[in-house]
Design an enzyme around this catalytic site. Structure first.
Site, PDB file in Angstrom:
ATOM      1  N   ASP A   1       0.866  -1.144  -0.045  1.00  0.00           N
ATOM      2  CA  ASP A   1       0.028  -0.035   0.003  1.00  0.00           C
ATOM      3  C   ASP A   1       0.838   1.124   0.026  1.00  0.00           C
ATOM      4  OD1 ASP A   1      -1.903   2.088   0.620  1.00  0.00           O
ATOM      5  OD2 ASP A   1      -3.236   0.554   1.392  1.00  0.00           O
TER       6      ASP A   1
ATOM      7  N   SER B   1      -6.848   4.356  -1.691  1.00  0.00           N
ATOM      8  CA  SER B   1      -6.743   2.714  -1.501  1.00  0.00           C
ATOM      9  C   SER B   1      -8.009   2.196  -1.627  1.00  0.00           C
ATOM     10  CB  SER B   1      -6.170   2.580  -0.293  1.00  0.00           C
ATOM     11  OG  SER B   1      -4.918   2.836   0.074  1.00  0.00           O
TER      12      SER B   1
ATOM     13  N   HIS C   1      -9.805  -2.923   6.644  1.00  0.00           N
ATOM     14  CA  HIS C   1      -9.395  -1.533   6.008  1.00  0.00           C
ATOM     15  C   HIS C   1      -9.474  -1.646   4.698  1.00  0.00           C
ATOM     16  CE1 HIS C   1      -6.387   1.801   5.711  1.00  0.00           C
ATOM     17  NE2 HIS C   1      -7.118   2.048   6.979  1.00  0.00           N
TER      18      HIS C   1
ATOM     19  N   THR D   1      -7.923  -1.809   1.634  1.00  0.00           N
ATOM     20  CA  THR D   1      -7.549  -2.883   0.667  1.00  0.00           C
ATOM     21  C   THR D   1      -8.208  -4.293   0.793  1.00  0.00           C
ATOM     22  OG1 THR D   1      -5.308  -1.881   0.240  1.00  0.00           O
ATOM     23  CG2 THR D   1      -5.401  -4.143  -0.013  1.00  0.00           C
TER      24      THR D   1
ATOM     25  N   GLU E   1      -1.166  -7.757   2.168  1.00  0.00           N
ATOM     26  CA  GLU E   1      -1.005  -6.496   2.074  1.00  0.00           C
ATOM     27  C   GLU E   1       0.006  -6.155   3.164  1.00  0.00           C
ATOM     28  OE1 GLU E   1      -3.330  -2.114   2.777  1.00  0.00           O
ATOM     29  OE2 GLU E   1      -3.886  -4.005   3.704  1.00  0.00           O
TER      30      GLU E   1
ATOM     31  N   HIS F   1       2.178   8.776   4.925  1.00  0.00           N
ATOM     32  CA  HIS F   1       1.168   9.515   5.387  1.00  0.00           C
ATOM     33  C   HIS F   1       1.684  10.548   6.698  1.00  0.00           C
ATOM     34  CE1 HIS F   1      -2.074   9.181   2.699  1.00  0.00           C
ATOM     35  NE2 HIS F   1      -2.334   7.946   2.903  1.00  0.00           N
TER      36      HIS F   1
ATOM     37  N   ASP G   1      -1.018   0.009  -4.778  1.00  0.00           N
ATOM     38  CA  ASP G   1      -2.458   0.770  -5.067  1.00  0.00           C
ATOM     39  C   ASP G   1      -2.304   2.191  -5.671  1.00  0.00           C
ATOM     40  OD1 ASP G   1      -1.441   1.330  -2.670  1.00  0.00           O
ATOM     41  OD2 ASP G   1      -3.437   1.077  -1.774  1.00  0.00           O
ATOM     42  N   HIS G   2      -1.210   2.743  -5.096  1.00  0.00           N
ATOM     43  CA  HIS G   2      -0.761   4.175  -5.510  1.00  0.00           C
ATOM     44  C   HIS G   2       0.387   4.350  -5.096  1.00  0.00           C
ATOM     45  CE1 HIS G   2      -1.389   5.026  -1.275  1.00  0.00           C
ATOM     46  NE2 HIS G   2      -2.578   4.392  -1.471  1.00  0.00           N
TER      47      HIS G   2
ATOM     48  N   HIS H   1      -1.127  11.042  -1.201  1.00  0.00           N
ATOM     49  CA  HIS H   1      -0.940   9.953  -2.392  1.00  0.00           C
ATOM     50  C   HIS H   1      -0.210  10.826  -3.354  1.00  0.00           C
ATOM     51  CE1 HIS H   1      -4.065   7.174  -0.546  1.00  0.00           C
ATOM     52  NE2 HIS H   1      -3.062   7.306   0.213  1.00  0.00           N
TER      53      HIS H   1
END
Length: 542
Positions: free
Chosen positions: A79, A129, A190, A192, A350, A359, A396-397, A472
């Protein structure tokens, strides 16, 4: 001649023969001598030419494609693991072994096929996400903040759920008779993991305690509830999120005196107890700590529910190694349980806290999470076969994370650039963020990082724009693939293409017709689309 590569000492003689020995087997004084010798060897063109020729020979072996049917499917999702994070994690991995770092290979670097994935959501240039999870698990691009529903569903609007549900590759695998599992370092409900089983217009509806009353009254279900109700008997569930499974104000088994860890459910349900009662006649185990997990014999367990924290699992750097399992330990046990099924398995793994570290502007936490996920990839490789297991690693990003500043070879990845700013005459770290909480001004000037412990675990790297939480990034992310049909992941693809390839390789979901030969035996000959389908697509594009 001796040189260092991917934590190994590779011996090359004049006949260009190769033999490897683990670097750990060498005493420190010899490691230093070898490291210094490597620097000399890199000055010789023969070093680079020999290495490149060996790589070329390996590449030529890939001309014979692996077109087996994939019995097993594994998706490793980092992630927030953008390409700068992959590169920095590679250097960190090498430096943790006493190497320069740049020449190191991550486990994912060894995968023979690499592609790029376009990560935008249907309503967002820079994705989140939830919408991305719907893409790489359900094969359909979606709006940000929603999981397991199409773009016709609107975030937080309960009445847009029904009729817009989309199913995931985990469900396709389960319906094909395979065992399925979810392993994460975040909460099991969560963004994902939830896209693998839930259909929810708001990723934050972890339990009914986080839902608006009108959504509950309208019949929308929280994500934790859907984990146990939507796909019966998911074989392996491991991660955090314990508090969302228990009645509101019920104390936590591990932190009984901390109210922030109390149960959150307003409906009074105890989902763990319900699961335990439902599975009592099966070989099923509920565990909440590492000791219980590692005491299990996978041959005697068919189903496992492991909830190791009330919320997310701790960062790997802060993990209590006595009570909290590592991602690698969870993955190993998951595979050993799932692989008993003669029809194979699908496993979603994950490394979710890479994203959280970024973050928070804590690059050291994020990169150590990435290295741990890579360690789990290596462990999975040891207990599976490339001949019948398709493994995909992707993100994912990305994030607004990067590193640079003309740092010299072997510079610690968390260190300073070798120069001062030619504007404010102050030093700066190689790692920086485009935005985030690391923006600090002292007396109207940028903070002097040399006065700080910038290699501390929770140091927040400087950022250009002040934000409480870093954002992101919008660039493409890498897709690494190996195993049956891995060559279909190539070039630049939409993110929702990923589960279609994996399903095709395993002959599940909508991709089954190509698997049957005229004799009725399984065969992976290409399946050409019908003329009607081509005409329909032509009309849509024109």
């Amino acid at each position: 001649q001796i040189f260092v590569h991917q934590k190994m000492i590779l011996w090359i003689n004049l006949k260009v023969c190769y033999r490897s020995l683990p670097l750990a087997s060498f005493p420190p004084h010899l490691k230093l001598k070898l490291y210094l010798h490597v620097a000399d060897q890199e000055k010789d063109p023969l070093f680079w030419n020999t290495w490149a020729q060996h790589t070329l020979k390996n590449a030529l072996t890939l001309q014979k494609l692996n077109q087996n049917t994939a019995k097993n499917l594994i998706l490793f999702l980092g992630d927030g693991m953008g390409i700068p994070t992959v590169t920095a994690a590679r250097i960190l991995k090498g430096q943790l072994s006493g190497l320069s770092g740049e020449e190191t290979q991550l486990e994912m670097d060894k995968f023979p096929f690499v592609a790029l994935s376009k990560t935008y959501n249907t309503n967002a240039q820079v994705s989140d996400s939830a919408g991305t999870a719907t893409a790489y698990l359900c094969g359909v691009k979606a709006n940000e903040g929603t999981v397991g529903v199409s773009a016709a569903a609107v975030r937080s609007q309960c009445n847009t759920t029904q009729g817009n549900e989309v199913t995931s590759i985990l469900r396709w695998a389960k319906e094909a008779g395979k065992s399925v599992g979810i392993v994460t370092t975040t909460r099991v409900n969560h963004a994902t993991p939830s896209a693998a089983y839930a259909h929810c217009v708001d990723r934050d509806w972890f339990s009914d305690g986080e839902m608006p009353a009108e959504a509950v009254q309208a019949g929308c279900k929280d994500i934790a509830r859907q984990l146990f109700e939507n796909i019966p008997n998911i074989d392996v569930i491991m991660g955090g999120g314990r508090k969302y499974m228990f009645p509101k104000n019920q104390s936590d088994v591990e932190y009984p005196g901390e109210k922030k860890h109390f149960g959150t459910r307003k409906d009074g349900r105890n989902l763990v107890e319900e699961w335990t009662n439902r599975m009592k006649n099966k070989k099923a185990k509920y565990v909440w700590n590492k000791k219980e997990l590692l005491s299990l014999n996978p041959n005697n367990v068919d189903y496992i529910l492991g909830l190791f924290e009330p919320g997310d699992l701790p960062y790997n750097l802060e993990r209590n190694t006595e009570t909290d399992p590592s991602l690698t330990e969870m993955v190993e046990l998951a595979i050993k349980i799932l692989r008993k099924n003669p029809r194979g398995f699908y496993l979603l793994v994950e490394g979710g806290r890479i994203d959280h570290g970024h973050h928070e502007g804590k690059a050291k936490q994020a990169l150590h999470e990435a290295v741990e996920m890579d360690r789990a990839i290596g462990r999975a490789d040891l207990i599976t076969s490339i001949y019948d297991t398709m493994t995909v690693v992707t993100a994912d990003h990305s994030h607004m994370f990067n590193f640079g500043g003309y740092t010299p070879r072997g510079n610690t990845i968390f260190g300073l650039a070798p120069m001062l700013s030619d504007v404010d005459q102050k030093p700066f770290t190689a790692i920086l963020y485009g935005n985030g909480p690391g923006f600090k001004v002292i007396n109207g000037l940028r903070e002097n990082v040399s006065t700080l412990d910038y290699q501390e675990n929770n140091y927040q790297a400087q950022s250009a724009v002040p934000l409480r939480m870093e954002t992101h990034g919008g660039e493409d992310v890498a897709v690494f693939a190996k195993g049956p049909m891995a060559h279909l992941l190539h070039g630049v693809h939409e993110q929702n293409y990923i589960p279609h390839v994996m399903a095709y390789a395993a002959c599940i979901g909508q991709n089954r017709d190509h698997c049957m030969s005229s004799s009725g035996a399984f065969s992976l000959s290409p399946a050409l689309p019908s003329m009607a389908a081509l005409l329909t697509l032509t009309r849509l594009l024109c």
